[in-house]
Design a protein around this motif. Sequence first.
Motif, PDB file in Angstrom:
ATOM      1  N   UNK A 239       0.834  -1.206   0.000  1.00  0.00           N
ATOM      2  CA  UNK A 239       0.000   0.000   0.000  1.00  0.00           C
ATOM      3  C   UNK A 239       0.866   1.253   0.000  1.00  0.00           C
ATOM      4  N   UNK A 240       1.934   1.262   0.791  1.00  0.00           N
ATOM      5  CA  UNK A 240       2.830   2.414   0.831  1.00  0.00           C
ATOM      6  C   UNK A 240       3.474   2.648  -0.530  1.00  0.00           C
ATOM      7  N   UNK A 241       3.871   1.575  -1.202  1.00  0.00           N
ATOM      8  CA  UNK A 241       4.471   1.709  -2.531  1.00  0.00           C
ATOM      9  C   UNK A 241       3.451   2.241  -3.524  1.00  0.00           C
ATOM     10  N   UNK A 242       2.213   1.741  -3.460  1.00  0.00           N
ATOM     11  CA  UNK A 242       1.179   2.206  -4.383  1.00  0.00           C
ATOM     12  C   UNK A 242       0.847   3.669  -4.134  1.00  0.00           C
ATOM     13  N   UNK A 243       0.780   4.091  -2.888  1.00  0.00           N
ATOM     14  CA  UNK A 243       0.534   5.506  -2.598  1.00  0.00           C
ATOM     15  C   UNK A 243       1.652   6.371  -3.172  1.00  0.00           C
ATOM     16  N   UNK A 244       2.889   5.907  -3.052  1.00  0.00           N
ATOM     17  CA  UNK A 244       4.010   6.661  -3.603  1.00  0.00           C
ATOM     18  C   UNK A 244       3.926   6.735  -5.122  1.00  0.00           C
ATOM     19  N   UNK A 245       3.432   5.679  -5.769  1.00  0.00           N
ATOM     20  CA  UNK A 245       3.296   5.689  -7.228  1.00  0.00           C
ATOM     21  C   UNK A 245       2.177   6.619  -7.688  1.00  0.00           C
ATOM     22  N   UNK A 246       1.104   6.726  -6.896  1.00  0.00           N
ATOM     23  CA  UNK A 246       0.006   7.619  -7.259  1.00  0.00           C
ATOM     24  C   UNK A 246       0.409   9.080  -7.121  1.00  0.00           C
ATOM     25  N   UNK A 247       1.350   9.410  -6.253  1.00  0.00           N
ATOM     26  CA  UNK A 247       1.975  10.708  -6.076  1.00  0.00           C
ATOM     27  C   UNK A 247       1.057  11.811  -5.563  1.00  0.00           C
ATOM     28  N   UNK A 248      -0.190  11.858  -6.008  1.00  0.00           N
ATOM     29  CA  UNK A 248      -1.086  12.953  -5.626  1.00  0.00           C
ATOM     30  C   UNK A 248      -2.320  12.401  -4.935  1.00  0.00           C
ATOM     31  N   UNK A 249      -2.836  13.109  -3.933  1.00  0.00           N
ATOM     32  CA  UNK A 249      -4.058  12.651  -3.262  1.00  0.00           C
ATOM     33  C   UNK A 249      -5.256  12.573  -4.199  1.00  0.00           C
ATOM     34  N   UNK A 250      -5.253  13.347  -5.273  1.00  0.00           N
ATOM     35  CA  UNK A 250      -6.397  13.314  -6.192  1.00  0.00           C
ATOM     36  C   UNK A 250      -6.557  11.942  -6.842  1.00  0.00           C
ATOM     37  N   UNK A 251      -5.465  11.226  -7.043  1.00  0.00           N
ATOM     38  CA  UNK A 251      -5.557   9.878  -7.629  1.00  0.00           C
ATOM     39  C   UNK A 251      -6.137   8.884  -6.628  1.00  0.00           C
ATOM     40  N   UNK A 252      -5.790   9.055  -5.369  1.00  0.00           N
ATOM     41  CA  UNK A 252      -6.392   8.232  -4.319  1.00  0.00           C
ATOM     42  C   UNK A 252      -7.877   8.533  -4.217  1.00  0.00           C
ATOM     43  N   UNK A 253      -8.245   9.797  -4.298  1.00  0.00           N
ATOM     44  CA  UNK A 253      -9.651  10.185  -4.210  1.00  0.00           C
ATOM     45  C   UNK A 253     -10.434   9.677  -5.417  1.00  0.00           C
ATOM     46  N   UNK A 254      -9.801   9.660  -6.586  1.00  0.00           N
ATOM     47  CA  UNK A 254     -10.457   9.106  -7.770  1.00  0.00           C
ATOM     48  C   UNK A 254     -10.751   7.617  -7.575  1.00  0.00           C
ATOM     49  N   UNK A 255      -9.804   6.892  -6.996  1.00  0.00           N
ATOM     50  CA  UNK A 255     -10.000   5.461  -6.735  1.00  0.00           C
ATOM     51  C   UNK A 255     -11.129   5.243  -5.739  1.00  0.00           C
ATOM     52  N   UNK A 256     -11.203   6.078  -4.715  1.00  0.00           N
ATOM     53  CA  UNK A 256     -12.279   5.963  -3.730  1.00  0.00           C
ATOM     54  C   UNK A 256     -13.635   6.246  -4.364  1.00  0.00           C
ATOM     55  N   UNK A 257     -13.691   7.212  -5.273  1.00  0.00           N
ATOM     56  CA  UNK A 257     -14.948   7.514  -5.967  1.00  0.00           C
ATOM     57  C   UNK A 257     -15.357   6.354  -6.871  1.00  0.00           C
ATOM     58  N   UNK A 258     -14.373   5.673  -7.488  1.00  0.00           N
ATOM     59  CA  UNK A 258     -14.673   4.512  -8.326  1.00  0.00           C
ATOM     60  C   UNK A 258     -15.280   3.392  -7.495  1.00  0.00           C
ATOM     61  N   UNK A 259     -14.882   3.297  -6.241  1.00  0.00           N
ATOM     62  CA  UNK A 259     -15.419   2.273  -5.352  1.00  0.00           C
ATOM     63  C   UNK A 259     -16.763   2.661  -4.751  1.00  0.00           C
ATOM     64  N   UNK A 260     -17.246   3.871  -5.039  1.00  0.00           N
ATOM     65  CA  UNK A 260     -18.559   4.288  -4.577  1.00  0.00           C
ATOM     66  C   UNK A 260     -18.560   5.042  -3.264  1.00  0.00           C
ATOM     67  N   UNK A 261     -17.408   5.495  -2.808  1.00  0.00           N
ATOM     68  CA  UNK A 261     -17.342   6.262  -1.561  1.00  0.00           C
ATOM     69  C   UNK A 261     -17.669   7.725  -1.850  1.00  0.00           C
ATOM     70  N   UNK A 262     -18.269   8.383  -0.885  1.00  0.00           N
ATOM     71  CA  UNK A 262     -18.701   9.774  -1.058  1.00  0.00           C
ATOM     72  C   UNK A 262     -17.643  10.739  -0.519  1.00  0.00           C
ATOM     73  N   UNK A 263     -17.318  11.808  -1.298  1.00  0.00           N
ATOM     74  CA  UNK A 263     -16.410  12.827  -0.784  1.00  0.00           C
ATOM     75  C   UNK A 263     -17.122  13.673   0.267  1.00  0.00           C
TER      76      UNK A 263
END
Length: 103
Positions: free
Chosen positions: A29-53
Motif C-alpha cells: 500500500x505504501x508503494x502504491x501511494x508513492x506511485x500515485x503521487x497525488x491525493x487526487x488519484x487516491x480520491x479518484x479510486x475511492x470515488x470509483x469504489x462508490x465512496x462519497x467525498x
Amino acid sequence: MRGFVNYFSIANCKRELKALAGWIRRRLRAIQLRLWKKPSRLHRRLKQLGKKPPFKFIKMNSWRNSLSPLSCVSMPNQWFEELGLYPIEKVNTGWLALSAFRK
C-alpha cells in the motif's frame, strides 16, 4: 513467497505468517501511494469504489499513511489477491502441513 511459506509450513507459525502477510500488504500500500503521487488519484479510486467525498488529504509518501482508513478502503485485502499476491495467512501449518507431505 509461495516457496518461503511452504518451507516454513511444517512449523507451527500461523500467527507469524498472519503478521507477515499484514506487513507485506501495508508495504505494498505504501508503494502504491508513492506511485500515485497525488491525493487526487487516491480520491479518484475511492470515488470509483462508490465512496462519497469529501476525503481527507494525506501525505502520499508516508509509511504511516499506508495504514490509514482511506488507503485500506481503496486497496482492500481482496484487491491484492486479485492482483496475484499469494495469501500466506491461509496456508496450513504445523501438523496439518506435515500430514499433507506424508501422503
